[in-house]
Design a protein around this motif. Structure first.
Motif, PDB file in Angstrom:
ATOM      1  N   UNK A 106       0.854  -1.186   0.000  1.00 40.75           N
ATOM      2  CA  UNK A 106       0.000   0.000   0.000  1.00 40.75           C
ATOM      3  C   UNK A 106       0.889   1.235   0.000  1.00 40.75           C
ATOM      4  N   UNK A 107       0.661   2.148  -0.937  1.00 45.63           N
ATOM      5  CA  UNK A 107       1.395   3.400  -0.978  1.00 45.63           C
ATOM      6  C   UNK A 107       0.880   4.361   0.092  1.00 45.63           C
ATOM      7  N   UNK A 108       1.787   5.139   0.635  1.00 48.00           N
ATOM      8  CA  UNK A 108       1.425   6.325   1.413  1.00 48.00           C
ATOM      9  C   UNK A 108       2.195   7.492   0.848  1.00 48.00           C
ATOM     10  N   UNK A 134       7.757   0.563   5.406  1.00 47.40           N
ATOM     11  CA  UNK A 134       8.982   1.154   4.873  1.00 47.40           C
ATOM     12  C   UNK A 134       8.765   2.635   4.586  1.00 47.40           C
ATOM     13  N   UNK A 135       9.614   3.470   5.104  1.00 44.57           N
ATOM     14  CA  UNK A 135       9.628   4.887   4.734  1.00 44.57           C
ATOM     15  C   UNK A 135      10.553   5.011   3.530  1.00 44.57           C
ATOM     16  N   UNK A 136       9.994   4.812   2.356  1.00 42.43           N
ATOM     17  CA  UNK A 136      10.805   4.623   1.148  1.00 42.43           C
ATOM     18  C   UNK A 136      11.711   5.811   0.865  1.00 42.43           C
ATOM     19  N   UNK A 137      11.248   7.016   1.169  1.00 46.24           N
ATOM     20  CA  UNK A 137      12.048   8.193   0.817  1.00 46.24           C
ATOM     21  C   UNK A 137      13.314   8.326   1.656  1.00 46.24           C
ATOM     22  N   UNK A 175      10.447  10.695  -3.645  1.00 47.51           N
ATOM     23  CA  UNK A 175      10.125  12.018  -3.124  1.00 47.51           C
ATOM     24  C   UNK A 175       9.697  11.934  -1.655  1.00 47.51           C
ATOM     25  N   UNK A 176       9.940  13.021  -0.929  1.00 48.66           N
ATOM     26  CA  UNK A 176       9.623  13.058   0.494  1.00 48.66           C
ATOM     27  C   UNK A 176       8.149  12.744   0.731  1.00 48.66           C
ATOM     28  N   UNK A 177       7.902  11.890   1.715  1.00 45.55           N
ATOM     29  CA  UNK A 177       6.543  11.456   2.034  1.00 45.55           C
ATOM     30  C   UNK A 177       6.196  10.100   1.476  1.00 45.55           C
ATOM     31  N   UNK A 178       7.036   9.584   0.573  1.00 49.58           N
ATOM     32  CA  UNK A 178       6.743   8.286  -0.022  1.00 49.58           C
ATOM     33  C   UNK A 178       7.038   7.141   0.930  1.00 49.58           C
ATOM     34  N   UNK A 179       6.051   6.296   1.186  1.00 49.90           N
ATOM     35  CA  UNK A 179       6.202   5.157   2.095  1.00 49.90           C
ATOM     36  C   UNK A 179       5.351   4.008   1.593  1.00 49.90           C
ATOM     37  N   UNK A 200       4.670  11.580  -5.843  1.00 44.82           N
ATOM     38  CA  UNK A 200       5.277  10.747  -4.804  1.00 44.82           C
ATOM     39  C   UNK A 200       5.031   9.277  -5.102  1.00 44.82           C
ATOM     40  N   UNK A 201       3.801   8.928  -5.451  1.00 47.23           N
ATOM     41  CA  UNK A 201       3.502   7.532  -5.777  1.00 47.23           C
ATOM     42  C   UNK A 201       4.300   7.068  -6.989  1.00 47.23           C
ATOM     43  N   UNK A 202       4.380   7.923  -8.003  1.00 49.02           N
ATOM     44  CA  UNK A 202       5.116   7.550  -9.216  1.00 49.02           C
ATOM     45  C   UNK A 202       6.596   7.343  -8.911  1.00 49.02           C
ATOM     46  N   UNK A 203       7.156   8.180  -8.038  1.00 54.26           N
ATOM     47  CA  UNK A 203       8.573   8.012  -7.699  1.00 54.26           C
ATOM     48  C   UNK A 203       8.800   6.730  -6.905  1.00 54.26           C
ATOM     49  N   UNK A 204       7.836   6.342  -6.087  1.00 56.69           N
ATOM     50  CA  UNK A 204       7.954   5.096  -5.331  1.00 56.69           C
ATOM     51  C   UNK A 204       7.913   3.892  -6.260  1.00 56.69           C
ATOM     52  N   UNK A 205       6.990   3.918  -7.215  1.00 54.76           N
ATOM     53  CA  UNK A 205       6.900   2.848  -8.205  1.00 54.76           C
ATOM     54  C   UNK A 205       8.211   2.711  -8.973  1.00 54.76           C
ATOM     55  N   UNK A 206       8.743   3.846  -9.452  1.00 55.89           N
ATOM     56  CA  UNK A 206       9.979   3.822 -10.237  1.00 55.89           C
ATOM     57  C   UNK A 206      11.135   3.282  -9.413  1.00 55.89           C
ATOM     58  N   UNK A 207      11.254   3.741  -8.157  1.00 55.68           N
ATOM     59  CA  UNK A 207      12.378   3.331  -7.317  1.00 55.68           C
ATOM     60  C   UNK A 207      12.368   1.832  -7.067  1.00 55.68           C
TER      61      UNK A 207
END
Length: 427
Positions: A73-75, A194-197, A203-207, A235-242
């Motif tokens: 689940x994205x945050x 996971x606090x992905x950022x 991007x900041x806030x991505x988890x 933020x969601x897109x950067x999490x997916x890419x990472x």
């Protein structure tokens, strides 16, 4: 790499917007470089709280990137929102035991959930689970400084006492992508955050929360209660890419990080400082009696570590900054260590033992001299790292009051919970 969310957002960058957000693509503001990806819930962009389209597909790909058999689940509101959701979901099932250090958000969630909670620090986790009758165990691994807990052993102990486990692995989002790093908590537990950022190119806030299927329904219901209904699509897109990029390239990338850190350690080996031996080699913790002055010297050169607290300077090293460690090593080599020493004490240790926590909503501020015998409303500690030394709901003994006095006298820490010479306590 398959990047469904990035791809669909990229198809609509020239659309005409009569919807929120009102920057309309960030035409005038150069700070909004990713604004063309910053949309709302539209026919093509799905809905984070009720995902059925591209977000659902994207989250499924993240689960696969982590090798996780469950729902991810994205945050975009950080790990804090996910910690709240996880604790709210579990609070109705019984007592919750917090093991060791925990971020302040865990305690605020326990308060708001009306949970019956305990905190334990020590070597007898089984005994603490038995005495607290905990239905849920909350653990943090790795900690802020790259130290991990024996998660396999903890999982066996928790299973023996039929306690579910929530793992705040905020600083371990990268573990799944290199064999040189510790095991990812997703290998062991039903709920991992996971606090992905913090450690990934996000991007900041991505988890991300990883939740096993049998826990999915209750978690998602709680998540909808706490997460903003206006999530950030960039933020969601950067999490997916990472996640996709690190799954494809992480092994090679972290091998390079390992080599850069080895060269850094060799470079500074003869200096009057010490590099800590921690489980996560990418968390570079440098001990020195002159840590604050070193941090100031680095800042003069445009280099900003993650944190300087007490006698430590902490660096988060990634595949995208590791090559710059040579700059840090050069500054450390030229630093005038012969100058006046400014020895700093480490933060006080958590008092060992099992502590029952008492929460409430009415508070007043009292002086530290008057604090003994009261119950803390707001935790006290350094930020960063954000893990309170004394936690909300904790009874303040004279010994703990003395710890507060010691903290208050420090001038080398950014403290929270100590204001105007006093602390917030329950009325």
């Amino acid at each position: 790499m398959k990047l469904p969310l990035n791809e669909v957002l990229g198809l609509h960058t020239e659309d005409i917007s009569f919807h929120t957000p009102a920057h309309n693509g960030g035409i005038l503001n150069p700070a909004l470089a990713s604004a063309k990806y910053d949309v709302t819930e539209l026919a093509y962009s799905d809905n984070l709280l009720f995902p059925e389209g591209v977000i659902a597909e994207s989250e499924e790909l993240v689960s696969r990137a982590y090798g996780f058999d469950g729902k991810s689940v994205y945050s975009t509101a950080g790990a804090t929102a996910l910690i709240h959701a996880a604790i709210y979901a579990r609070a109705p099932y019984g007592n919750i035991l917090v093991y060791g250090n925990a971020h302040r958000s865990a305690y605020s969630a326990l308060r708001r959930a009306g949970a019956k909670a305990y905190r334990y620090s020590g070597g007898d986790l089984a005994g603490a689970l038995r005495l607290s009758k905990a239905a849920t165990l909350f653990v943090t691994s790795p900690d802020y400084y790259g130290n991990t807990l024996p998660l396999g052993e903890i999982g066996k102990i928790a299973a023996r006492y039929r306690a579910d486990v929530i793992v705040d692995a905020s600083h371990g989002a990268h573990f799944a992508f290199s064999s040189k790093l510790p095991d990812s908590a997703t290998l062991y537990f039903d709920t991992v955050i996971h606090s992905a950022h913090k450690t990934l190119p996000v991007l900041t806030g991505g988890a991300i929360a990883h939740v096993k299927r049998e826990k999915e329904t209750e978690f998602v219901r709680a998540f909808r209660d706490v997460h903003t209904t206006s999530p950030s699509y960039p933020v969601m897109a950067s999490t997916e890419w990472a996640a996709a990029y690190m799954r494809a390239n992480g092994e090679q990338l972290y091998a390079g990080v390992f080599d850069h850190i080895a060269r850094f350690k060799e470079h500074v080996g003869g200096l009057p400082l010490r590099v800590a031996d921690v489980d996560d080699f990418t968390r570079l913790v440098v001990y020195s009696e002159e840590a604050p002055a070193i941090c100031a010297r680095l800042a003069e050169q445009g280099i900003y570590p993650e944190c300087s607290d007490g006698e430590k300077v902490t660096f988060i090293v990634t595949p995208f900054n590791a090559a710059k460690l040579g700059n840090v090593a050069n500054i450390l080599s030229d630093f005038p260590y012969a100058g006046a020493k400014r020895a700093r004490k480490p933060l006080p240790e958590l008092p060992e033992g099992l502590t029952e926590l008492t929460f409430g909503f009415e508070a007043e501020r009292v002086s530290l001299r008057e604090a003994a015998g009261r119950i803390l409303y707001e935790g006290v500690g350094a930020y960063p790292p954000g893990a309170p030394v004394l936690v909300p709901g904790e009874y303040i003994t004279p010994e703990k009051r003395d710890i507060l006095l010691e903290l208050c006298a420090r001038d080398d820490l950014s403290l929270v919970g100590l204001e105007k010479g006093g602390v917030l306590v329950l009325k």
